[in-house]
Design a protein around this motif. Structure first.
Motif, PDB file in Angstrom:
ATOM      1  N   ASP A   1      -0.798   7.069  -9.780  1.00  0.00           N
ATOM      2  CA  ASP A   1      -0.704   8.421  -9.223  1.00  0.00           C
ATOM      3  C   ASP A   1      -1.495   8.628  -7.933  1.00  0.00           C
ATOM      4  N   PRO A   2      -1.334   7.734  -6.919  1.00  0.00           N
ATOM      5  CA  PRO A   2      -2.030   7.988  -5.656  1.00  0.00           C
ATOM      6  C   PRO A   2      -1.471   9.233  -4.976  1.00  0.00           C
ATOM      7  N   ASP A   3      -2.330  10.092  -4.515  1.00  0.00           N
ATOM      8  CA  ASP A   3      -1.940  11.324  -3.809  1.00  0.00           C
ATOM      9  C   ASP A   3      -0.897  12.139  -4.565  1.00  0.00           C
ATOM     10  N   GLY A   4      -0.919  12.069  -5.898  1.00  0.00           N
ATOM     11  CA  GLY A   4       0.023  12.855  -6.694  1.00  0.00           C
ATOM     12  C   GLY A   4       1.432  12.290  -6.735  1.00  0.00           C
ATOM     13  N   PHE A   5       1.580  10.981  -6.480  1.00  0.00           N
ATOM     14  CA  PHE A   5       2.903  10.358  -6.472  1.00  0.00           C
ATOM     15  C   PHE A   5       3.630  10.568  -7.794  1.00  0.00           C
ATOM     16  N   GLY A   6       2.950  10.335  -8.904  1.00  0.00           N
ATOM     17  CA  GLY A   6       3.592  10.454 -10.221  1.00  0.00           C
ATOM     18  C   GLY A   6       4.138  11.848 -10.456  1.00  0.00           C
ATOM     19  N   ALA A   7       3.352  12.865 -10.142  1.00  0.00           N
ATOM     20  CA  ALA A   7       3.794  14.256 -10.340  1.00  0.00           C
ATOM     21  C   ALA A   7       4.951  14.596  -9.403  1.00  0.00           C
ATOM     22  N   ALA A   8       4.875  14.169  -8.150  1.00  0.00           N
ATOM     23  CA  ALA A   8       5.951  14.444  -7.194  1.00  0.00           C
ATOM     24  C   ALA A   8       7.233  13.720  -7.609  1.00  0.00           C
ATOM     25  N   PHE A   9       7.081  12.512  -8.104  1.00  0.00           N
ATOM     26  CA  PHE A   9       8.219  11.731  -8.586  1.00  0.00           C
ATOM     27  C   PHE A   9       8.904  12.469  -9.743  1.00  0.00           C
ATOM     28  N   GLN A  10       8.112  12.955 -10.672  1.00  0.00           N
ATOM     29  CA  GLN A  10       8.663  13.691 -11.819  1.00  0.00           C
ATOM     30  C   GLN A  10       9.344  14.984 -11.377  1.00  0.00           C
ATOM     31  N   ARG A  11       8.778  15.682 -10.399  1.00  0.00           N
ATOM     32  CA  ARG A  11       9.418  16.904  -9.894  1.00  0.00           C
ATOM     33  C   ARG A  11      10.773  16.596  -9.264  1.00  0.00           C
ATOM     34  N   GLY A  12      10.840  15.519  -8.491  1.00  0.00           N
ATOM     35  CA  GLY A  12      12.113  15.119  -7.887  1.00  0.00           C
ATOM     36  C   GLY A  12      13.135  14.760  -8.946  1.00  0.00           C
TER      37      GLY A  12
ATOM     38  N   ARG B   1       0.832  -1.201   0.000  1.00  0.00           N
ATOM     39  CA  ARG B   1       0.000   0.000   0.000  1.00  0.00           C
ATOM     40  C   ARG B   1       0.863   1.245   0.000  1.00  0.00           C
ATOM     41  N   TYR B   2       0.399   2.201  -0.731  1.00  0.00           N
ATOM     42  CA  TYR B   2       1.082   3.478  -0.835  1.00  0.00           C
ATOM     43  C   TYR B   2       0.980   4.249   0.476  1.00  0.00           C
ATOM     44  N   ARG B   3       2.083   4.894   0.867  1.00  0.00           N
ATOM     45  CA  ARG B   3       2.080   5.770   2.044  1.00  0.00           C
ATOM     46  C   ARG B   3       2.841   7.046   1.702  1.00  0.00           C
ATOM     47  N   GLN B   4       2.357   8.179   2.209  1.00  0.00           N
ATOM     48  CA  GLN B   4       2.981   9.474   1.943  1.00  0.00           C
ATOM     49  C   GLN B   4       4.429   9.520   2.407  1.00  0.00           C
ATOM     50  N   THR B   5       4.741   8.867   3.501  1.00  0.00           N
ATOM     51  CA  THR B   5       6.119   8.897   4.007  1.00  0.00           C
ATOM     52  C   THR B   5       7.082   8.258   3.013  1.00  0.00           C
ATOM     53  N   ILE B   6       6.618   7.239   2.310  1.00  0.00           N
ATOM     54  CA  ILE B   6       7.469   6.606   1.298  1.00  0.00           C
ATOM     55  C   ILE B   6       7.689   7.570   0.144  1.00  0.00           C
ATOM     56  N   LEU B   7       6.639   8.244  -0.274  1.00  0.00           N
ATOM     57  CA  LEU B   7       6.785   9.252  -1.331  1.00  0.00           C
ATOM     58  C   LEU B   7       7.802  10.305  -0.918  1.00  0.00           C
ATOM     59  N   ASP B   8       7.716  10.770   0.312  1.00  0.00           N
ATOM     60  CA  ASP B   8       8.635  11.794   0.796  1.00  0.00           C
ATOM     61  C   ASP B   8      10.086  11.293   0.766  1.00  0.00           C
ATOM     62  N   ARG B   9      10.305  10.072   1.209  1.00  0.00           N
ATOM     63  CA  ARG B   9      11.662   9.507   1.204  1.00  0.00           C
ATOM     64  C   ARG B   9      12.193   9.336  -0.210  1.00  0.00           C
ATOM     65  N   ILE B  10      11.349   8.880  -1.108  1.00  0.00           N
ATOM     66  CA  ILE B  10      11.768   8.687  -2.497  1.00  0.00           C
ATOM     67  C   ILE B  10      12.050  10.029  -3.161  1.00  0.00           C
ATOM     68  N   SER B  11      11.160  10.978  -2.994  1.00  0.00           N
ATOM     69  CA  SER B  11      11.350  12.300  -3.606  1.00  0.00           C
ATOM     70  C   SER B  11      12.625  12.953  -3.096  1.00  0.00           C
ATOM     71  N   PHE B  12      12.857  12.876  -1.793  1.00  0.00           N
ATOM     72  CA  PHE B  12      14.056  13.461  -1.213  1.00  0.00           C
ATOM     73  C   PHE B  12      15.301  12.768  -1.759  1.00  0.00           C
ATOM     74  N   GLY B  13      15.278  11.453  -1.803  1.00  0.00           N
ATOM     75  CA  GLY B  13      16.436  10.707  -2.307  1.00  0.00           C
ATOM     76  C   GLY B  13      16.748  11.024  -3.758  1.00  0.00           C
ATOM     77  N   ILE B  14      15.727  11.081  -4.584  1.00  0.00           N
ATOM     78  CA  ILE B  14      15.923  11.393  -6.000  1.00  0.00           C
ATOM     79  C   ILE B  14      16.471  12.802  -6.162  1.00  0.00           C
ATOM     80  N   SER B  15      15.935  13.741  -5.398  1.00  0.00           N
ATOM     81  CA  SER B  15      16.396  15.122  -5.519  1.00  0.00           C
ATOM     82  C   SER B  15      17.842  15.276  -5.062  1.00  0.00           C
ATOM     83  N   ARG B  16      18.353  14.314  -4.301  1.00  0.00           N
ATOM     84  CA  ARG B  16      19.743  14.333  -3.846  1.00  0.00           C
ATOM     85  C   ARG B  16      20.649  13.492  -4.739  1.00  0.00           C
ATOM     86  N   GLY B  17      20.099  13.004  -5.856  1.00  0.00           N
ATOM     87  CA  GLY B  17      20.919  12.259  -6.801  1.00  0.00           C
ATOM     88  C   GLY B  17      20.974  10.762  -6.569  1.00  0.00           C
ATOM     89  N   ARG B  18      20.193  10.246  -5.647  1.00  0.00           N
ATOM     90  CA  ARG B  18      20.168   8.799  -5.405  1.00  0.00           C
ATOM     91  C   ARG B  18      19.482   8.106  -6.568  1.00  0.00           C
TER      92      ARG B  18
END
Length: 144
Positions: A47-58, A6-23
């Motif tokens: 795209d639950p809770d805008g995951f796809g868009a946040a992923f692309q921004r990261g 199941r999708y969770r916002q905390t996972i999105l946050d960790r993934i977005s942060f990691g990607i934005s740091r070059g991981r």
């Protein structure tokens, strides 16, 4: 490691942060408690809770940061000139070709890495990317 189903916002946050740091996604998904690559792809598509868009921004932030780093290398001329050894030399400084060669090698290596990342993200066509890298390489060329 079992994938969270199941999708969770905390996972999105960790993934977005990691990607934005070059991981890489591979390194992020290799951590316990994180979803698999297949799960991430499914979430990006659904795209639950805008995951796809946040992923692309990261991803876009990471690509821009990499491009900025290349420009920094190309524009850095601090060590292009070194003082002459003897105080009586006519010219106060000598051009350091080794420094420029190192910068060019760094640009090629980082540029190739950026090209792979952009190809995965489909953000630039190969022709546009070649043009961008040509501009960067021209900036790193010695003057005169």
């Amino acid at each position: 490691m079992k994938d969270p189903s199941r999708y969770r916002q905390t996972i999105l946050d960790r993934i977005s942060f990691g990607i934005s740091r070059g991981r890489t996604l591979e390194s992020l998904c290799g951590v316990d408690g994180m979803p698999s690559l297949a799960t991430l792809r499914r979430w990006a598509r659904l795209d639950p809770d805008g995951f796809g868009a946040a992923f692309q921004r990261g991803r876009a932030f990471d690509l821009q940061a990499r491009l900025d780093a290349l420009l920094e290398i190309a524009d850095d001329s601090r060590d292009d000139w070194r003082p002459r050894a003897a105080p009586g030399d006519a010219a106060p400084a000598a051009f350091d070709r080794d420094n420029v060669t190192r910068a060019r090698l760094r640009i090629r290596a980082h540029g190739a890495d950026l090209a792979r990342a952009m190809a995965k993200a489909d953000d630039l066509s190969a022709d546009r990317l070649t043009g961008v890298l040509d501009v960067i390489a021209a900036r790193a060329a010695p003057e005169g």
